[in-house]
Design a protein around this motif. Structure first.
Motif, PDB file in Angstrom:
ATOM      1  N   GLY A   1       0.769  -1.151  -0.001  1.00 49.75           N
ATOM      2  CA  GLY A   1       0.134   0.041  -0.145  1.00 49.75           C
ATOM      3  C   GLY A   1       0.735   1.285   0.008  1.00 49.75           C
ATOM      4  N   LYS A   2       2.112   1.149  -0.214  1.00 50.58           N
ATOM      5  CA  LYS A   2       3.081   2.383  -0.090  1.00 50.58           C
ATOM      6  C   LYS A   2       4.416   1.869  -0.471  1.00 50.58           C
ATOM      7  CE  LYS A   2       4.362   1.286   4.767  1.00 50.58           C
ATOM      8  NZ  LYS A   2       4.475   1.849   6.158  1.00 50.58           N
ATOM      9  N   LYS A   3       5.220   2.903  -0.748  1.00 51.86           N
ATOM     10  CA  LYS A   3       6.554   2.691  -1.187  1.00 51.86           C
ATOM     11  C   LYS A   3       7.459   2.524   0.171  1.00 51.86           C
ATOM     12  CE  LYS A   3       6.078   2.684  -5.672  1.00 51.86           C
ATOM     13  NZ  LYS A   3       6.655   3.775  -6.676  1.00 51.86           N
ATOM     14  N   VAL A   4       8.384   2.108   0.173  1.00 51.29           N
ATOM     15  CA  VAL A   4       9.294   1.860   1.622  1.00 51.29           C
ATOM     16  C   VAL A   4      10.536   2.817   1.261  1.00 51.29           C
ATOM     17  CG1 VAL A   4      10.806   0.346   2.941  1.00 51.29           C
ATOM     18  CG2 VAL A   4       8.663  -0.483   2.021  1.00 51.29           C
ATOM     19  N   THR A   5      10.461   4.134   2.044  1.00 54.39           N
ATOM     20  CA  THR A   5      11.419   4.937   2.013  1.00 54.39           C
ATOM     21  C   THR A   5      12.927   4.716   2.652  1.00 54.39           C
ATOM     22  OG1 THR A   5      10.655   6.068   3.868  1.00 54.39           O
ATOM     23  CG2 THR A   5       9.644   6.811   1.943  1.00 54.39           C
ATOM     24  N   ASP A   6      12.832   3.969   3.765  1.00 55.70           N
ATOM     25  CA  ASP A   6      14.334   3.606   4.231  1.00 55.70           C
ATOM     26  C   ASP A   6      14.793   2.547   3.392  1.00 55.70           C
ATOM     27  OD1 ASP A   6      16.276   2.852   5.747  1.00 55.70           O
ATOM     28  OD2 ASP A   6      14.896   2.451   7.618  1.00 55.70           O
ATOM     29  N   SER A   7      15.849   2.918   2.595  1.00 52.75           N
ATOM     30  CA  SER A   7      16.490   1.886   1.853  1.00 52.75           C
ATOM     31  C   SER A   7      16.993   0.653   2.549  1.00 52.75           C
ATOM     32  CB  SER A   7      17.679   2.541   0.964  1.00 52.75           C
ATOM     33  OG  SER A   7      18.576   2.844   1.868  1.00 52.75           O
ATOM     34  N   ASP A   8      17.290   0.891   3.730  1.00 50.03           N
ATOM     35  CA  ASP A   8      17.799  -0.192   4.542  1.00 50.03           C
ATOM     36  C   ASP A   8      16.834  -1.109   5.116  1.00 50.03           C
ATOM     37  OD1 ASP A   8      20.257   0.713   4.566  1.00 50.03           O
ATOM     38  OD2 ASP A   8      20.539   1.433   6.546  1.00 50.03           O
ATOM     39  N   LYS A   9      15.619  -1.139   4.568  1.00 52.52           N
ATOM     40  CA  LYS A   9      14.446  -2.058   4.868  1.00 52.52           C
ATOM     41  C   LYS A   9      13.993  -2.455   3.399  1.00 52.52           C
ATOM     42  CE  LYS A   9      12.925   0.147   9.219  1.00 52.52           C
ATOM     43  NZ  LYS A   9      11.851   1.004   9.990  1.00 52.52           N
TER      44      LYS A   9
END
Length: 259
Positions: A49-57
């Protein structure tokens, strides 16, 4: 079983097919993982339902760790496990994509890390099925996915340009098989956006079948329900479980799995 959904032509429905087949697999009680390797992140948004902004996740962490291996033995596989997200749907998990994949690509290629995803998946346990969504181009990430997979599903959108691209695509897969992944097989061609009343789609499909190509008999029709399911971030089996389109995906899944 690891399946890669790949076509070098954009707009053929890779992410939609990936997520809906994975969702059906999960509904059947099988612990299922989707790995989103396309920087657009469509599978990520569809399932979370969303993009993940924290690249470490995201999957970007794993590839960053591949570049930071040292004499002290940084464990890149830990990054892959750390990036797994539970979706709102039982048994269905996703490793999200991230825009950081783009600047990482040249460094990964120059350091010859194209086998690393396969190595990481060999170490990853707990999933009965893994679906790999790929970018619409043969780049480092799609190449890595082809090397890591057991089977390849090819979406085909009943377009004359798609037919021309299909032959190049199949040659690419044959080269990857010969050079890096002897077990890789083309499981079949998925006909998407199929309008059975129109002449061109029928002619194209008949031509592919006549050439002996592995075209699935279960085809996916165009429907506004696909866009609606994207907008609410719910695969069809959850959004409209009784709809004709959902039934088509069930039939395709059954054909793939010889049910």
């Amino acid at each position: 079983m690891r399946r890669v959904i790949f076509n070098q032509k954009g707009g053929v429905g890779k992410s939609t097919i990936t997520c809906n087949l994975a969702a059906i697999n999960a509904v059947k009680g099988k612990k299922t993982l989707v790995i989103d390797l396309d920087i657009q992140g469509n599978s990520t948004q569809y399932l979370l339902g969303k993009k993940v902004t924290d690249s470490d996740k995201t999957i970007a962490l794993y590839f960053k760790n591949c570049l930071s291996l040292s004499l002290f033995g940084t464990n890149s596989n830990a990054g892959l496990e750390h990036a797994i997200h539970e979706t709102p749907f039982p048994n269905l998990y996703v490793i999200p994509s991230h825009p950081d994949l783009e600047p990482l690509q040249a460094r990964l290629e120059s350091r010859m890390k194209v086998l690393k995803l396969r190595d990481a998946l060999d170490e990853l346990t707990g999933f009965e099925s893994i679906y790999l969504d790929t970018p619409p181009v043969l780049n480092f990430y799609s190449h890595s996915a082809l090397i890591a997979a057991d089977k390849c599903l090819i979406p085909f959108d009943c377009d004359s340009f798609s037919r021309e691209a299909l032959y190049i695509l199949m040659q690419t897969i044959a080269e990857v098989k010969a050079d890096h992944n002897q077990k890789l097989e083309i499981e079949g061609i998925i006909v998407n956006q199929y309008q059975k009343q129109a002449n061109l789609p029928n002619q194209l499909v008949e031509a592919l079948v006549a050439e002996g190509l592995p075209v699935f008999g279960s085809m996916i029709s165009p429907s506004i329900k696909v866009r609606e399911s994207h907008s609410v971030s719910m695969p069809l089996v959850h959004y409209v479980p009784k709809h004709k389109l959902t039934n088509e995906y069930h039939a395709l899944y059954a054909e793939i799995h010889d049910i």
